[in-house]
Enzyme design. Sequence first.
Site, mmCIF file in Angstrom:
data_model
loop_
_atom_site.group_PDB
_atom_site.id
_atom_site.type_symbol
_atom_site.label_atom_id
_atom_site.label_comp_id
_atom_site.label_asym_id
_atom_site.label_seq_id
_atom_site.Cartn_x
_atom_site.Cartn_y
_atom_site.Cartn_z
ATOM 1 C CD GLU A 290 -3.466 -9.510 7.979
ATOM 2 O OE1 GLU A 290 -2.671 -9.721 7.039
ATOM 3 O OE2 GLU A 290 -4.468 -8.782 7.885
ATOM 4 C CG ASP B 125 -5.885 -11.521 3.198
ATOM 5 O OD1 ASP B 125 -4.687 -11.755 2.981
ATOM 6 O OD2 ASP B 125 -6.307 -10.430 3.615
ATOM 7 C CG ASN C 112 -1.861 -1.160 1.217
ATOM 8 O OD1 ASN C 112 -2.487 -1.457 0.196
ATOM 9 N ND2 ASN C 112 -1.961 -1.861 2.330
ATOM 10 C CD GLU D 111 1.764 -11.426 -1.291
ATOM 11 O OE1 GLU D 111 1.527 -11.113 -2.480
ATOM 12 O OE2 GLU D 111 1.429 -10.716 -0.340
ATOM 13 C CD GLU E 167 -7.182 -5.265 0.793
ATOM 14 O OE1 GLU E 167 -6.053 -4.856 1.075
ATOM 15 O OE2 GLU E 167 -7.759 -6.185 1.395
HETATM 16 C C1 GCU Z 1 -4.561 -8.112 3.898
HETATM 17 C C2 GCU Z 1 -4.029 -7.238 4.973
HETATM 18 C C3 GCU Z 1 -3.741 -5.852 4.473
HETATM 19 C C4 GCU Z 1 -2.866 -5.944 3.239
HETATM 20 C C5 GCU Z 1 -3.520 -6.819 2.202
HETATM 21 C C6 GCU Z 1 -2.638 -7.070 0.997
HETATM 22 O O1 GCU Z 1 -5.851 -7.731 3.542
HETATM 23 O O2 GCU Z 1 -4.936 -7.171 6.043
HETATM 24 O O3 GCU Z 1 -3.094 -5.143 5.493
HETATM 25 O O4 GCU Z 1 -2.634 -4.697 2.708
HETATM 26 O O5 GCU Z 1 -3.764 -8.063 2.765
HETATM 27 O O6 GCU Z 1 -2.025 -8.121 0.959
HETATM 28 O O7 GCU Z 1 -2.579 -6.252 0.108
#
Ligand code: GCU
Length: 684
Positions: free
Chosen positions: A398, A370, A208, A392, A291
């Site tokens: 997490e 995820d 991100n 990946e 996202e």
């Molecule tokens: C999950 C995670 C996020 C992360 C996303 C990704 O959703 O909670 O923090 O950015 O994966 O892999 O892009």
Amino acid sequence: RDAGYRCWLRYEQIRDEKLLEEYRTWCASVVFRPGTPVLCSAKEELIGAIKSLLAVEVALSASPNRDKFIMVGKIGSHSVIDCETGGIEAERLGSQGFVVKTVKKPEYQFILIAAGSDQGILYGVFHFLRLLQMQREIGNLNIHEAPVNPLRMIDHWDNLDGTVERGYAGKSIFYEQNHLRDTGHRIRDYARLLASLGINAVVINNVNVHREETGLIRGRLSMVVKMAGIFRNYGMKVFLSINFAAPIELGDFATADPLDGEVKEWWRKQVQEIYRRIPDFGGFLVKADSEHRPGPFTYHRNHAEGANMLAEVLKPFGGLLIWRCFVYNCTQDWRDQTTDRAKAAYDNFQPLDDLFQENVILQIKNGPMDFQVREPVSPLFGGMERTNQMIELQITQEYTGQQRHLCYLVPQWKEILDFDTYARGEGSTVKKIVSGGLFQRKNAGFAGVANIGDDPNWTGHDLAQANLYGFGRLAWNPDLTAAELAEEWIRMSFSNDQTVIDAISSMLHTSWQIYESYTAPLGIGWMVNPNYHYGPNVDGYEYSRWGTYHRADSKGIGIDRTVKSGTGFAGQYQAKNALMYESSASCPEELLLFFHHVPYFQRLKSGETVIQHIYNTHFDGVEKVTELKEKWLQLQNLIGDERFARVLARLDEQLEHAKEWRDVINSYFYRKTGIPDELGRKIF
Ligand code: GCU
């Protein structure tokens, strides 16, 4: 220094006198002429480690001057080495493999560490040091190794302000308040740890890419130059996560349309400048249209068009473009039972097979959702034969206890890697796809999301270091077993004492299943507190927009993902697997609720009903955590106090939180169904 800081590069002095003597006769003299930075790193590591392990002064020279010694060098650089390695070895070893072998001549005997490249030598040195740390016999070595996977990458989700997305071990070791932290040593020690596993690529910022990080490709490039310098000395290339909308965000354009010639030209300029300053720069990693991150969809372009534009710009410099497949609708209506997040990656990418440039690699999360504690393998593996792919994995925990719970992930990864996709008939395992072997692809490999931070022991939970270790070693060779890797790691990080090895091995090996048993049952996932993803909350994601549902009512639970009556996700697999998942009779039980909506009274193979299985595993899981703690307590005087106390504190916390999980989950289902526990245990 904290007792956990050195991880598996502890180089603790060997106490066994006989072994010490034996090792000293070989190691007190080293023939090595390091000419490059990587070779200097290898030399420093070797000499430092020998001194520390054997408490001996090391004589370093350019040619043999004793009857026993270690000789390190490149194939082609010394007649003695060439004579021992023969012409063919270089080819067999590839560009990163090595030989470690004991050579016995009438005049002298030596241990040869040789390779065709500097990197190979570095890996050979670390391999040899692993043998010493594990107290192995070195008098008759004949080892040839080459990495199975071309790309062995660690992805950092570090932000420039020093936070780490999904980091559970403190702040970033790289950044603080938009600057590099003044901890060159720490980054260097980190590079040593990674190089010792054979990692050859590091993405240094979060997928991100926010405002400040967008500038890493331009205004903040000097930070990248510095980091690249540190990692380069340990054979690693640096990659950047980029913002697809950078041309807009950096204020130059009103569009980031990949088919706009000016946009492409803009990227070309940035890339040119990056390579001018970092000639061995690795390339870009992109999270696009995922996202809320920008991507080609804004311009009605597809992912291939987006990726290829960047790939073409990187190509003249040998750069790679890694494009993530974590693309799904994150604003779904929970009432909508036809949209299925699990299907999204395949739906988005499979039709694009064959359209990607040669230097594009699709980075695919292991599962379709995820990083849950249990998921099936992503059907994209084996679903795209003409596209480069890499897997990946998430080393950071997490959804697997956030490094407060013990969860050794290597057994999970092994299952995933050994999964047969049947893409080219039997034996078409995931590991053969991501190595590039099955479909003959040059660009392929592993990426793992880092689990380290600035905690004194790197990973918060000392035993979570085993996951970083295991990831790196599997990326080198996915055929290594979870047991072998645990043993290596324990011997090097803690002790060669069999009691310690047995106790910690058994803790590690049972931990994933234990965690699974007291959290979300039978592959359903997601029963966590939204956003934090820690702690039980059965309906936390049930009425949300994230596409993550369990669909429990008073009669049954699970998602129907069959072709016959459900979302059709099961049909994304090759026929044999599709068939297996389609029927609840042949679906592996641990994934039952992932693929099927079943009544609570449905019987499992054990004879238990689904509801009784939920109760049993949750009660049992807590008992098993108690056993983990008992195992650990046996080690009280066998390992240092600091780490002993720290792990004990985590196990206490785990026990408390496992009880919370047990009681929340069991009470939820008891209240929802009114079905009592057959064994009459306390449910609230
Ligand atoms: C999950 C995670 C996020 C992360 C996303 C990704 O959703 O909670 O923090 O950015 O994966 O892999 O892009």
